[in-house]
Design a protein around this motif. Structure first.
Motif, PDB file in Angstrom:
ATOM      1  N   LEU A 321       0.830  -1.208   0.000  1.00 37.11           N
ATOM      2  CA  LEU A 321       0.000   0.000   0.000  1.00 37.11           C
ATOM      3  C   LEU A 321       0.862   1.254   0.000  1.00 37.11           C
ATOM      4  N   THR A 322       1.938   1.236   0.788  1.00 33.70           N
ATOM      5  CA  THR A 322       2.835   2.396   0.833  1.00 33.70           C
ATOM      6  C   THR A 322       3.493   2.625  -0.523  1.00 33.70           C
ATOM      7  N   GLN A 323       3.922   1.540  -1.163  1.00 31.64           N
ATOM      8  CA  GLN A 323       4.534   1.680  -2.490  1.00 31.64           C
ATOM      9  C   GLN A 323       3.548   2.305  -3.477  1.00 31.64           C
ATOM     10  N   GLN A 324       2.297   1.852  -3.455  1.00 26.72           N
ATOM     11  CA  GLN A 324       1.292   2.421  -4.342  1.00 26.72           C
ATOM     12  C   GLN A 324       1.055   3.896  -4.023  1.00 26.72           C
ATOM     13  N   ALA A 325       1.009   4.234  -2.728  1.00 24.07           N
ATOM     14  CA  ALA A 325       0.795   5.631  -2.335  1.00 24.07           C
ATOM     15  C   ALA A 325       1.948   6.512  -2.799  1.00 24.07           C
ATOM     16  N   VAL A 326       3.171   5.990  -2.734  1.00 27.84           N
ATOM     17  CA  VAL A 326       4.330   6.749  -3.214  1.00 27.84           C
ATOM     18  C   VAL A 326       4.223   6.970  -4.716  1.00 27.84           C
ATOM     19  N   GLN A 327       3.878   5.914  -5.443  1.00 31.61           N
ATOM     20  CA  GLN A 327       3.764   6.021  -6.897  1.00 31.61           C
ATOM     21  C   GLN A 327       2.662   7.000  -7.306  1.00 31.61           C
ATOM     22  N   LEU A 328       1.583   7.045  -6.529  1.00 30.70           N
ATOM     23  CA  LEU A 328       0.487   7.959  -6.826  1.00 30.70           C
ATOM     24  C   LEU A 328       0.721   9.351  -6.232  1.00 30.70           C
ATOM     25  N   ARG A 329       1.926   9.565  -5.689  1.00 30.38           N
ATOM     26  CA  ARG A 329       2.347  10.850  -5.123  1.00 30.38           C
ATOM     27  C   ARG A 329       1.478  11.282  -3.947  1.00 30.38           C
ATOM     28  N   MET A 330       1.040  10.298  -3.187  1.00 37.71           N
ATOM     29  CA  MET A 330       0.314  10.585  -1.953  1.00 37.71           C
ATOM     30  C   MET A 330       1.243  10.604  -0.752  1.00 37.71           C
ATOM     31  N   MET A 331       2.441  10.038  -0.919  1.00 36.87           N
ATOM     32  CA  MET A 331       3.433  10.007   0.145  1.00 36.87           C
ATOM     33  C   MET A 331       4.809  10.274  -0.454  1.00 36.87           C
ATOM     34  N   PRO A 332       5.761  10.742   0.364  1.00 39.11           N
ATOM     35  CA  PRO A 332       7.110  10.998  -0.156  1.00 39.11           C
ATOM     36  C   PRO A 332       7.808   9.708  -0.572  1.00 39.11           C
ATOM     37  N   ARG A 333       8.801   9.853  -1.469  1.00 41.90           N
ATOM     38  CA  ARG A 333       9.565   8.685  -1.904  1.00 41.90           C
ATOM     39  C   ARG A 333      10.246   8.019  -0.713  1.00 41.90           C
ATOM     40  N   MET A 334      10.264   6.701  -0.724  1.00 37.40           N
ATOM     41  CA  MET A 334      10.894   5.931   0.349  1.00 37.40           C
ATOM     42  C   MET A 334      11.859   4.919  -0.243  1.00 37.40           C
ATOM     43  N   LYS A 335      12.817   4.537   0.573  1.00 37.21           N
ATOM     44  CA  LYS A 335      13.785   3.531   0.144  1.00 37.21           C
ATOM     45  C   LYS A 335      13.079   2.176   0.054  1.00 37.21           C
ATOM     46  N   ALA A 613      16.066  10.992  -5.480  1.00 37.34           N
ATOM     47  CA  ALA A 613      15.568  10.543  -6.785  1.00 37.34           C
ATOM     48  C   ALA A 613      16.472   9.471  -7.385  1.00 37.34           C
ATOM     49  N   SER A 614      17.784   9.593  -7.172  1.00 32.31           N
ATOM     50  CA  SER A 614      18.713   8.625  -7.772  1.00 32.31           C
ATOM     51  C   SER A 614      18.485   7.227  -7.194  1.00 32.31           C
ATOM     52  N   ASP A 615      18.244   7.132  -5.874  1.00 27.14           N
ATOM     53  CA  ASP A 615      17.983   5.828  -5.258  1.00 27.14           C
ATOM     54  C   ASP A 615      16.636   5.290  -5.714  1.00 27.14           C
ATOM     55  N   TYR A 616      15.635   6.144  -5.688  1.00 24.07           N
ATOM     56  CA  TYR A 616      14.281   5.680  -5.982  1.00 24.07           C
ATOM     57  C   TYR A 616      14.142   5.217  -7.426  1.00 24.07           C
ATOM     58  N   PHE A 617      14.775   5.940  -8.356  1.00 24.77           N
ATOM     59  CA  PHE A 617      14.669   5.595  -9.776  1.00 24.77           C
ATOM     60  C   PHE A 617      15.786   4.659 -10.237  1.00 24.77           C
ATOM     61  N   ARG A 618      16.612   4.182  -9.283  1.00 22.44           N
ATOM     62  CA  ARG A 618      17.681   3.208  -9.539  1.00 22.44           C
ATOM     63  C   ARG A 618      18.720   3.728 -10.515  1.00 22.44           C
ATOM     64  N   ILE A 619      19.040   4.977 -10.403  1.00 25.51           N
ATOM     65  CA  ILE A 619      20.074   5.564 -11.254  1.00 25.51           C
ATOM     66  C   ILE A 619      21.431   5.323 -10.594  1.00 25.51           C
ATOM     67  N   PRO A 620      22.409   4.784 -11.297  1.00 27.96           N
ATOM     68  CA  PRO A 620      23.729   4.551 -10.695  1.00 27.96           C
ATOM     69  C   PRO A 620      24.294   5.822 -10.068  1.00 27.96           C
ATOM     70  N   ALA A 621      24.699   5.725  -8.802  1.00 27.34           N
ATOM     71  CA  ALA A 621      25.153   6.903  -8.067  1.00 27.34           C
ATOM     72  C   ALA A 621      26.326   7.599  -8.753  1.00 27.34           C
ATOM     73  N   GLY A 622      27.185   6.817  -9.419  1.00 22.11           N
ATOM     74  CA  GLY A 622      28.351   7.410 -10.067  1.00 22.11           C
ATOM     75  C   GLY A 622      28.014   8.220 -11.306  1.00 22.11           C
ATOM     76  N   ARG A 623      26.778   8.149 -11.777  1.00 24.81           N
ATOM     77  CA  ARG A 623      26.382   8.887 -12.976  1.00 24.81           C
ATOM     78  C   ARG A 623      25.493  10.079 -12.649  1.00 24.81           C
ATOM     79  N   VAL A 624      25.334  10.406 -11.353  1.00 27.49           N
ATOM     80  CA  VAL A 624      24.395  11.444 -10.940  1.00 27.49           C
ATOM     81  C   VAL A 624      25.130  12.723 -10.553  1.00 27.49           C
ATOM     82  N   VAL A 625      24.621  13.841 -11.062  1.00 25.68           N
ATOM     83  CA  VAL A 625      25.081  15.171 -10.655  1.00 25.68           C
ATOM     84  C   VAL A 625      23.868  15.905 -10.100  1.00 25.68           C
ATOM     85  N   GLU A 626      23.977  16.398  -8.862  1.00 23.68           N
ATOM     86  CA  GLU A 626      22.858  17.111  -8.260  1.00 23.68           C
ATOM     87  C   GLU A 626      23.186  18.590  -8.140  1.00 23.68           C
ATOM     88  N   ILE A 627      22.234  19.413  -8.542  1.00 24.13           N
ATOM     89  CA  ILE A 627      22.397  20.871  -8.461  1.00 24.13           C
ATOM     90  C   ILE A 627      21.347  21.411  -7.495  1.00 24.13           C
TER      91      ILE A 627
END
Length: 633
Positions: A321-335, A613-627
């Motif tokens: 249920l929590t995963q669905q709520a996160v996907q529907l933007r009812m709750m913040p992203r979680m690990k 966002a990088s963890d949640y969307f499974r983006i490799p940490a070494g390829r991420v630049v955050e501004i």
């Protein structure tokens, strides 16, 4: 699984598949309702005024009749027959029904959305109480096995609960294969104990006549309503029928109920009724007194395993249920961690597991016994059922295209029944019913605040950001922007606007990559999107393209995997030559904020503790630049 026929081509394999899925459903779907006989009949009879010294036959038949017809009307008719057909692409549950209702209406409706939020919030209240009351009620059987064990009931329950939550990160795949067989044995043992006593007093079968239920409620006034609140304990867990439909399909759940769970529950309750009529002293614990003394210890062990299975089903439901709520933007992203390489749906959410464990342990310590917790149980479940019945009415009219009078005529009697049970349970607020309501209220405030804050952030984005086509026109005219080799991917929720990360990158570095992707991830109001429809590519010019990744609310985004599909559509994607440039927004509360100060502070706290966002969307940490950027709300 809309239909098992699509999975099995001939009769024998289809039958084998149906039986195996039905066995699995017995363990996962009916674990909760299957442990209700441990306490439901006892609490209903005590509420009716029964004592260890004597019971009234009319009261026994009245309570039994209420339990029987609650199982028939609420579980069998409402859920097994009607609601299992209200699936959203094979998925069930409150949020699936909400998404289906919203889609059927063709627009977002605030009232319907609020109902969905209330239903989801109430589920978390139920998720905290179920493990506590189930494990306590099972362990309390040790009192009949040996004297002097009473002081150890609570510590034993605490140890079992802690152990249950600590193993969640290992996944349930290895244990889950035993859920069905163990719960099947549990149902058979319960039925055998019930049949033994029922045959000694077959007149208890008269409780099938609804006149006994009607007479009991009509002649007892307010006491009748109090007993109704206790009777409802017999159907707690019915919501799992609907919520777990996506895991097993409609037919296995129906088969498991009609041929195993339902008959076993009826026999157990009839047996308890016959037992207390012949031996009023058994009112102390009528379930365990069904069995001879030599069988008590094995039954207690079996009951403990059954309650652990029931608790596991609720915990897994909270994760889903929590995963669905996160996907529907009812709750913040979680690990989210995956505990199985083969089964995508097996997930583990550390934050949910941690807080749920603290909540369950607190309830065990505060209430101390299943009888005390019984007063707190039921409100959240009845509230969820009221929400479900209301949303089902909308789906029947809008999605099934039923005439309004027929949709209302079908669901209104069941809704009125749910409201009656809710009213009966609300009478227990002072005795502990405030606990699930308090948990639900906290979860509702969190979800409502997150959604409102997100709406304001999105509005601010639209006010502050440039239209993408305007920015591209300025880039074409500029001669001071250097070109960097490789590909840059900019994530944004508004693909028609220039992402903040792109604007800040140009401002600070005065450079642009050879290839640039404006990436938007969209969650649809259906559970899953076919892989072939996942990626949509739009070429803007020779340096820019717009890509949309579509996911269902029951799926988890995996950006690198989805982008690999772009190869089939002509875009050569090399993740090792790609930089994902994300905007990490710092939000502050404005003096002229559109939200109350407390709600703004809550939203900011949630945003700061959300998974990156990088963890949640499974983006490799070494390829991420955050501004970093800053926004006042």
């Amino acid at each position: 699984m809309a239909s098992l026929d699509t999975h099995f081509s001939d009769v024998e394999p289809r039958r084998a598949g149906l039986m195996s899925l039905s066995l699995a459903a017995i363990g996962v779907v009916y674990g909760d309702i299957g442990t209700s006989p441990l306490y439901a009949f006892r609490e209903a009879m005590l509420a009716a005024g029964a004592s260890h010294g004597g019971v009234n036959r009319a009261d026994v038949l009245g309570v039994l009749s209420l339990i029987v017809w609650a199982l028939i009307l609420i579980v069998t008719l409402k859920y097994v027959i009607i609601l299992l057909h209200a699936d959203n692409e094979g998925e069930g549950g409150t949020l699936s029904l909400l998404a289906l209702a919203q889609r059927a209406m063709g627009r977002s409706n605030r009232v319907v959305l609020t109902l969905g939020l209330i239903g989801a919030a109430l589920f978390f209240g139920d998720a905290a109480i179920t493990p506590a009351i189930s494990v306590l009620s099972a362990i309390e059987g040790l009192k009949l096995v040996t004297d002097g064990v009473d002081p150890f009931i609570e510590p034993i329950a605490i140890v079992i609960i802690i152990g249950l939550f600590l193993v969640q990160n290992r996944g349930t795949e290895a244990v889950a294969r035993f859920f069905g067989p163990i719960t099947l044995v549990w149902f058979l043992v319960m039925a055998a104990g019930g049949v033994h006593w029922m045959l000694k007093d077959p007149e208890v079968l008269a409780a099938v006549n609804p006149i006994h239920a009607i007479r009991f409620v009509a002649t007892n006034g307010q006491l009748g309503l109090i007993v109704l609140g206790a009777v409802f304990l017999a159907v707690t867990g019915a919501e799992a029928l609907y919520a777990d439909m996506g895991h097993f399909g409609r037919k296995p759940i129906q088969v498991a109920w009609l041929f195993v769970a339902f008959p076993a529950l009826l026999l157990t309750y009839f047996g308890q009724g016959a037992l207390v009529l012949s031996n009023p002293e058994a009112m102390a614990n009528p379930f365990y007194h069904l069995f001879p003394s030599w069988a008590l210890l094995p039954v207690v062990v079996l009951a403990t395993m059954a309650t652990i299975i029931a608790s596991q089903a609720v915990i897994t439901g909270a994760f889903s249920l929590t995963q669905q709520a996160v996907q529907l933007r009812m709750m913040p992203r979680m690990k989210i961690r995956h505990t199985s390489d083969e089964h995508q749906g097996q997930i583990y959410l550390p934050a949910v597991n941690r807080w749920l464990m603290f909540g369950v342990l607190a309830l065990v310590v505060i209430f101390g016994s299943s009888s005390s917790l019984a007063s707190a149980y039921g409100i959240s479940v009845t509230g969820t059922m009221v929400v479900t019945a209301t949303l089902a009415m909308i789906v029947a009219h809008k999605h099934w295209k039923m005439p309004l009078w027929l949709a209302v005529g079908m669901m209104l009697p069941l809704l009125l029944l749910d409201l009656t049970f809710l009213g009966a349970n609300l009478m227990k607020i002072g005795d502990g019913g405030y606990v699930p309501l308090g948990i639900a209220a906290v979860m509702f405030v969190i979800m409502a605040s997150w959604m409102r804050g997100n709406t304001i952030v999105l509005s601010k984005d639209r006010e502050a950001e440039l239209p993408l086509d305007v920015l591209l026109g300025q880039i074409d005219k500029s001669e001071s922007i250097a070109t960097v080799s490789g590909t840059a991917v900019f994530l944004t929720s508004t693909p028609d606007l220039a992402p903040a990360a792109l604007l800040h990158s140009l401002k600070h570095f005065k450079a642009l990559h050879e290839q640039n992707v404006i990436l938007t991830i969209v969650t649809e109001d259906i559970p899953r999107i076919p892989t072939s429809e996942r990626v949509q590519i739009e070429e803007i010019n020779d340096r820019f393209r717009r890509i949309k990744l579509r996911y269902g609310y029951a799926e988890e985004p995996d950006v690198p995997r989805a982008l690999l599909q772009c190869r089939r559509q002509g875009w050569k994607f090399d993740i090792m030559a790609t930089s994902f440039i994300l905007s990490r927004r710092r939000i502050r509360l404005s003096t002229r904020s559109r939200v109350p100060s407390w709600q703004g502070k809550l939203f900011i706290a949630l945003a700061r503790n959300a998974a990156g966002a990088s963890d949640y969307f499974r983006i490799p940490a070494g390829r991420v630049v955050e501004i970093g950027t800053q926004m006042n709300i």
